[in-house]
Write a protein that holds these residues in place. Sequence first.
Motif, PDB file in Angstrom:
ATOM      1  N   LEU A  37      38.672  44.596  43.760  1.00 17.37           N
ATOM      2  CA  LEU A  37      37.640  43.656  43.314  1.00 17.37           C
ATOM      3  C   LEU A  37      37.503  42.470  44.258  1.00 17.37           C
ATOM      4  N   MET A  38      38.617  42.020  44.806  1.00 16.07           N
ATOM      5  CA  MET A  38      38.545  40.927  45.789  1.00 16.07           C
ATOM      6  C   MET A  38      37.774  41.385  47.027  1.00 16.07           C
ATOM      7  N   GLN A  39      38.037  42.605  47.454  1.00 16.38           N
ATOM      8  CA  GLN A  39      37.320  43.152  48.614  1.00 16.38           C
ATOM      9  C   GLN A  39      35.826  43.243  48.324  1.00 16.38           C
ATOM     10  N   GLN A  40      35.464  43.694  47.114  1.00 14.73           N
ATOM     11  CA  GLN A  40      34.058  43.819  46.738  1.00 14.73           C
ATOM     12  C   GLN A  40      33.335  42.480  46.797  1.00 14.73           C
ATOM     13  N   LYS A  41      34.042  41.405  46.448  1.00 13.07           N
ATOM     14  CA  LYS A  41      33.430  40.076  46.446  1.00 13.07           C
ATOM     15  C   LYS A  41      33.715  39.288  47.717  1.00 13.07           C
ATOM     16  N   GLY A  42      34.425  39.901  48.658  1.00 13.93           N
ATOM     17  CA  GLY A  42      34.733  39.233  49.916  1.00 13.93           C
ATOM     18  C   GLY A  42      35.671  38.042  49.743  1.00 13.93           C
ATOM     19  N   LEU A  43      36.651  38.187  48.884  1.00 13.27           N
ATOM     20  CA  LEU A  43      37.579  37.099  48.580  1.00 13.27           C
ATOM     21  C   LEU A  43      38.952  37.352  49.185  1.00 13.27           C
ATOM     22  N   ASN A  44      39.649  36.265  49.431  1.00 12.98           N
ATOM     23  CA  ASN A  44      41.073  36.358  49.743  1.00 12.98           C
ATOM     24  C   ASN A  44      41.824  35.662  48.620  1.00 12.98           C
ATOM     25  N   LYS A  45      43.148  35.600  48.704  1.00 11.77           N
ATOM     26  CA  LYS A  45      43.940  35.008  47.623  1.00 11.77           C
ATOM     27  C   LYS A  45      43.569  33.545  47.391  1.00 11.77           C
ATOM     28  N   SER A  46      43.313  32.833  48.450  1.00 10.71           N
ATOM     29  CA  SER A  46      42.983  31.409  48.337  1.00 10.71           C
ATOM     30  C   SER A  46      41.634  31.198  47.639  1.00 10.71           C
ATOM     31  N   SER A  47      40.631  31.946  48.048  1.00 10.17           N
ATOM     32  CA  SER A  47      39.310  31.781  47.433  1.00 10.17           C
ATOM     33  C   SER A  47      39.307  32.277  45.988  1.00 10.17           C
ATOM     34  N   LEU A  48      40.085  33.314  45.697  1.00  3.79           N
ATOM     35  CA  LEU A  48      40.215  33.770  44.316  1.00  3.79           C
ATOM     36  C   LEU A  48      40.854  32.688  43.461  1.00  3.79           C
ATOM     37  N   SER A  49      41.877  32.063  44.002  1.00  2.00           N
ATOM     38  CA  SER A  49      42.563  30.984  43.287  1.00  2.00           C
ATOM     39  C   SER A  49      41.589  29.879  42.904  1.00  2.00           C
ATOM     40  N   LYS A  50      40.799  29.468  43.844  1.00  2.00           N
ATOM     41  CA  LYS A  50      39.825  28.392  43.582  1.00  2.00           C
ATOM     42  C   LYS A  50      38.738  28.843  42.608  1.00  2.00           C
ATOM     43  N   SER A  51      38.263  30.065  42.768  1.00  2.00           N
ATOM     44  CA  SER A  51      37.175  30.573  41.925  1.00  2.00           C
ATOM     45  C   SER A  51      37.597  30.779  40.470  1.00  2.00           C
ATOM     46  N   ASN A  81      40.453  29.397  39.071  1.00  2.00           N
ATOM     47  CA  ASN A  81      41.323  28.321  38.587  1.00  2.00           C
ATOM     48  C   ASN A  81      42.707  28.862  38.213  1.00  2.00           C
ATOM     49  N   ILE A  82      43.219  29.720  39.077  1.00  2.00           N
ATOM     50  CA  ILE A  82      44.572  30.254  38.953  1.00  2.00           C
ATOM     51  C   ILE A  82      45.339  29.738  40.169  1.00  2.00           C
ATOM     52  N   PRO A  83      46.498  29.145  39.961  1.00  2.00           N
ATOM     53  CA  PRO A  83      47.238  28.612  41.118  1.00  2.00           C
ATOM     54  C   PRO A  83      47.476  29.678  42.187  1.00  2.00           C
ATOM     55  N   TYR A  84      47.329  29.264  43.438  1.00  4.78           N
ATOM     56  CA  TYR A  84      47.536  30.176  44.557  1.00  4.78           C
ATOM     57  C   TYR A  84      48.936  30.768  44.505  1.00  4.78           C
ATOM     58  N   THR A  85      49.924  29.951  44.143  1.00  2.00           N
ATOM     59  CA  THR A  85      51.307  30.432  44.097  1.00  2.00           C
ATOM     60  C   THR A  85      51.476  31.559  43.069  1.00  2.00           C
ATOM     61  N   THR A  86      50.702  31.503  42.004  1.00  6.93           N
ATOM     62  CA  THR A  86      50.748  32.572  40.998  1.00  6.93           C
ATOM     63  C   THR A  86      50.227  33.872  41.600  1.00  6.93           C
ATOM     64  N   ILE A  87      49.067  33.798  42.237  1.00  4.78           N
ATOM     65  CA  ILE A  87      48.461  34.990  42.841  1.00  4.78           C
ATOM     66  C   ILE A  87      49.362  35.543  43.942  1.00  4.78           C
ATOM     67  N   ASP A  88      49.858  34.674  44.814  1.00 10.13           N
ATOM     68  CA  ASP A  88      50.732  35.100  45.902  1.00 10.13           C
ATOM     69  C   ASP A  88      52.016  35.712  45.344  1.00 10.13           C
ATOM     70  N   GLY A  89      52.493  35.151  44.247  1.00  9.99           N
ATOM     71  CA  GLY A  89      53.706  35.661  43.617  1.00  9.99           C
ATOM     72  C   GLY A  89      53.559  37.086  43.117  1.00  9.99           C
ATOM     73  N   TRP A  90      52.368  37.461  42.655  1.00 13.56           N
ATOM     74  CA  TRP A  90      52.136  38.836  42.207  1.00 13.56           C
ATOM     75  C   TRP A  90      52.426  39.827  43.338  1.00 13.56           C
ATOM     76  N   TYR A  91      52.049  39.439  44.549  1.00 18.56           N
ATOM     77  CA  TYR A  91      52.240  40.314  45.697  1.00 18.56           C
ATOM     78  C   TYR A  91      53.693  40.305  46.182  1.00 18.56           C
ATOM     79  N   LYS A  92      54.370  39.164  46.045  1.00 16.54           N
ATOM     80  CA  LYS A  92      55.739  39.045  46.544  1.00 16.54           C
ATOM     81  C   LYS A  92      56.795  39.441  45.522  1.00 16.54           C
ATOM     82  N   LYS A  93      56.577  39.096  44.253  1.00 17.40           N
ATOM     83  CA  LYS A  93      57.605  39.283  43.226  1.00 17.40           C
ATOM     84  C   LYS A  93      57.215  40.292  42.149  1.00 17.40           C
ATOM     85  N   GLY A  94      55.977  40.682  42.116  1.00 16.26           N
ATOM     86  CA  GLY A  94      55.514  41.598  41.084  1.00 16.26           C
ATOM     87  C   GLY A  94      54.656  40.876  40.071  1.00 16.26           C
ATOM     88  N   TYR A  95      54.073  41.644  39.187  1.00 15.46           N
ATOM     89  CA  TYR A  95      53.105  41.074  38.249  1.00 15.46           C
ATOM     90  C   TYR A  95      53.517  41.262  36.799  1.00 15.46           C
TER      91      TYR A  95
END
Length: 156
Positions: free
Chosen positions: A10-24, A26-40
Amino acid sequence: MNFLEKLDYLMQQKGLNKSSLSKSCNIPYTTIDGWYKKGYEGLKLTTLKKLADFFGTSLDYWATEDEYQNKFSELAAATFQELQPEYQKYIIKQIEQLLEIQRKTSKPNTETAEKITPTTEEGEQAYIKTLRSAQNTTSSATNTINDADKRKKISD
């Protein structure tokens, strides 16, 4: 698809990266990044709601890993969004009619369903073809709706 595969798609479909998703969303970037590093595991419902609202998906989309259902949902939603509002209304009306048939019978009445739907193909392709057909046959759909309205006025 698992949660991260869906998110990536879905991020690819909207042309988003983790940072832009975070801003769009209102989810902290560290939360999104954590999903990739530590699991979800242990995702909060409020976070899933934010993702569902932003991407226009259901909560079920995020909660299940049924690949066929998810692909179908994505294709159907994307195709539906491409339709003009009058055709979206037409498709919704068709779906409501099919649901009514299903409620009245223990199984769908295929004879009646075939009269309502413009195709008899099964599954995903049938639905997508139906949506495309409604979009491509502008005058036919409009005439069908207008004829139904005329019949209703005459019977009133």
